[in-house]
Design a protein around this motif. Structure first.
Motif, short mmCIF file in Angstrom:
data_model
loop_
_atom_site.label_atom_id
_atom_site.label_comp_id
_atom_site.label_asym_id
_atom_site.label_seq_id
_atom_site.Cartn_x
_atom_site.Cartn_y
_atom_site.Cartn_z
N PRO A 31 0.87 -1.32 -0.02
CA PRO A 31 -0.10 -0.09 0.08
C PRO A 31 0.99 1.13 0.12
O PRO A 31 2.01 1.31 0.70
N LEU A 32 0.47 2.20 -0.72
CA LEU A 32 1.20 3.33 -0.67
C LEU A 32 0.98 4.22 0.64
O LEU A 32 -0.20 4.72 1.06
N ARG A 34 1.05 7.40 1.52
CA ARG A 34 0.80 8.91 0.91
C ARG A 34 0.47 10.01 2.04
O ARG A 34 -0.40 9.53 2.95
N GLN A 37 -4.27 13.49 1.07
CA GLN A 37 -5.32 13.00 0.39
C GLN A 37 -5.43 13.51 -0.98
O GLN A 37 -6.20 13.76 -1.73
N GLN A 38 -4.19 13.45 -1.43
CA GLN A 38 -3.95 14.08 -3.06
C GLN A 38 -4.61 13.22 -3.96
O GLN A 38 -4.65 12.18 -3.67
N ALA A 39 -5.13 13.75 -5.04
CA ALA A 39 -5.95 12.94 -6.08
C ALA A 39 -4.84 12.36 -6.73
O ALA A 39 -3.78 12.67 -7.03
N LEU A 40 -5.13 10.99 -7.35
CA LEU A 40 -4.50 10.50 -8.17
C LEU A 40 -4.75 10.37 -9.57
O LEU A 40 -5.93 10.24 -9.98
N HIS A 63 -14.44 7.29 -6.73
CA HIS A 63 -14.45 8.59 -6.24
C HIS A 63 -14.14 9.69 -7.33
O HIS A 63 -12.94 9.51 -7.76
N ARG A 66 -10.89 11.68 -6.08
CA ARG A 66 -9.75 11.06 -5.64
C ARG A 66 -9.05 10.56 -6.75
O ARG A 66 -7.82 10.74 -6.78
N PHE A 67 -9.89 9.99 -7.66
CA PHE A 67 -9.25 9.55 -8.92
C PHE A 67 -9.38 10.57 -9.84
O PHE A 67 -10.42 10.28 -10.90
N MET A 145 -1.60 6.14 -11.47
CA MET A 145 -2.18 4.75 -11.41
C MET A 145 -2.71 4.42 -12.86
O MET A 145 -3.04 5.19 -13.45
N SER A 173 1.42 2.91 -10.02
CA SER A 173 0.72 1.61 -9.66
C SER A 173 -0.04 1.15 -10.56
O SER A 173 -0.76 1.77 -11.29
#
Lengths: 223, 198
Positions: A31-32, A34, A37-40, A63, A66-67, A145, A173
């Motif tokens: 698991p990262l 991080r 709560q930076q968006a990926l 979400h 988030r993504f 990702m 990822s």
């Protein structure tokens, strides 16, 4: 004497490379950690037909903040997939405010390494070309990702993502969801990602598959 | 008088069929369509199988009135029929943007084993017979059809067993396909990437 020096340099560089690859493989699947709560930034590979339908079912429940942003990639010969993704993204932007879609989603096409029915000999050339194209695209997008579910279109992108991890340009990822059509055996793409330990998260949709491939997570049906 | 066909397209019994389907109002009141789809593939063996007289007679006996075939890239052209003197009305086309509409208005769907067609039909709650293309080289497609048949969500057949399958089918034994669960993947992804649970 000079020749010996060259050999030492080559040897130590390749040792470093191997150590780095081993380190990346060790970190894969962890698991990262991080900080925020930076968006990926998410690269979504649409595999056409049923693959695309499954993927968009998944993207629809992710979400959105988030993504984010999301970059959709489909094969150049596939006319439908990006259109369907666009419909999904448009439904989001209607909910919020029109015009925001331009930032939230990007749509791109990629060359496929092999078309259905193409001979294995000519596919050597096209595979190299597809690999270079995948490297270029992955470099431009630089996602956090890569989300994919087969078929072969996603392999060059996953390999590119792994190379960027090794070189240290960015940690990308890889999340792979095996297609619902695979009940007893993994697809070739799935098998490659599983065996070479390339995927950080590996999901299957049938319990029988999870029994045969213990590192996979069983998640039930996406369709 | 109306013959009620419920939205799952359950067949009317042969008795009801012979009583209720007078020539005068048969086609208006109880149009029951069998929709055959091969998707974007070429699957002549399936089209050929549904084009057989024996199979069409069996469909008619079971109360179906129309047979609509989507041919895809296949080259076998079935025989059309306007359905005069009480025979099955047969029509076909190669491709159409309104496949979903045809599925929606069908009472029974006979489909190739592509996952797109399978799940589209199951989501519509239509009885489904999936025919596996035995000519395909990498035949992983049968896996999904067989698994879903085992769970009684559909019937699975091969081109040469399709007639038999229709002869023996009891659509009341089919179980509705449960809703999908994409949230499970989304949750695990959230966890993996360190996002809080909602």
């Amino acid at each position: 004497m000079k020749k010996l020096n060259d050999w030492i340099i080559v040897l130590s560089l390749s040792t470093l490379l191997i150590l780095r690859i081993l380190y990346v493989l060790r970190c894969t699947g962890k698991p990262l950690r991080r900080s925020s709560q930076q968006a990926l930034k998410t690269l979504i590979v649409l595999g056409s037909g049923g693959h695309t339908a499954e993927m968009l079912n998944l993207v629809a429940v992710l979400h959105r903040d988030r993504f984010y942003p999301r970059c959709y990639v489909a094969a150049a010969t596939d006319n439908m997939s990006l259109q369907k993704a666009r419909v999904l993204e448009e439904s989001y932007s209607y909910e919020t405010n029109v015009g925001k879609m331009v930032e939230a989603a990007q749509f791109m096409q990629i060359y496929r390494s092999r078309e259905v029915g193409q001979s294995y000999f000519t596919s050597i050339g096209t595979t190299i070309f597809a690999m270079l194209h995948a490297l270029w695209m992955t470099f431009i997008i630089r996602p956090d990702m890569v989300l994919c579910n087969g078929p072969g279109t996603c392999i060059p992108i996953c390999v590119a993502a792994f190379l960027f991890k090794v070189v240290g340009i960015r940690w990308m990822s890889i999340v792979y969801v095996e297609s619902i059509a695979r009940v007893r055996k993994l697809s070739l793409s799935g098998l490659l990602l599983y065996k070479f330990h390339l995927a950080d998260q590996f999901f299957v949709q049938w319990p029988q598959l999870q029994k045969s491939y213990s590192k996979a997570h069983y998640v039930g049906c996406l369709m | 008088m109306d013959i009620i066909v419920d939205k799952k397209g359950k067949r009317v019994s042969p008795d009801q069929f012979s009583q209720g389907m007078g020539e005068a109002h048969g086609d208006v009141l109880a149009k029951k369509t069998v929709f055959v789809t091969v998707g974007t593939t070429c699957f002549d063996a399936l089209v050929q199988a549904v084009d057989s007289q024996l199979l069409k007679a069996e469909l008619l006996r079971r109360g179906y009135t129309n047979l609509l075939i989507q041919l895809g890239r296949g080259s076998y052209i079935p025989s059309k029929s306007a359905g005069e003197d009480g025979s099955l009305t047969v029509d076909y086309f190669s491709f159409s943007p309104s496949i979903a509409d045809h599925m929606r208005s069908a009472s029974l769907v006979i489909s190739h084993a592509g996952s797109g067609s399978i799940f589209e039909t199951l989501r519509l709650g239509k009885p489904l017979i999936v025919v596996v293309n035995t000519a395909l080289m990498d035949n992983h497609q049968s896996e999904l059809a067989e698994e879903l048949a085992e769970r009684k969500h559909l019937l699975c057949a091969y081109p040469d067993t399709l007639y038999e399958t229709i002869q023996n089918m009891d659509l009341d034994t089919l179980v509705p396909y449960p809703p999908s669960n994409p949230m499970a993947v989304a949750k695990l992804m959230n966890k993996f990437f360190g996002f809080p649970e909602d």
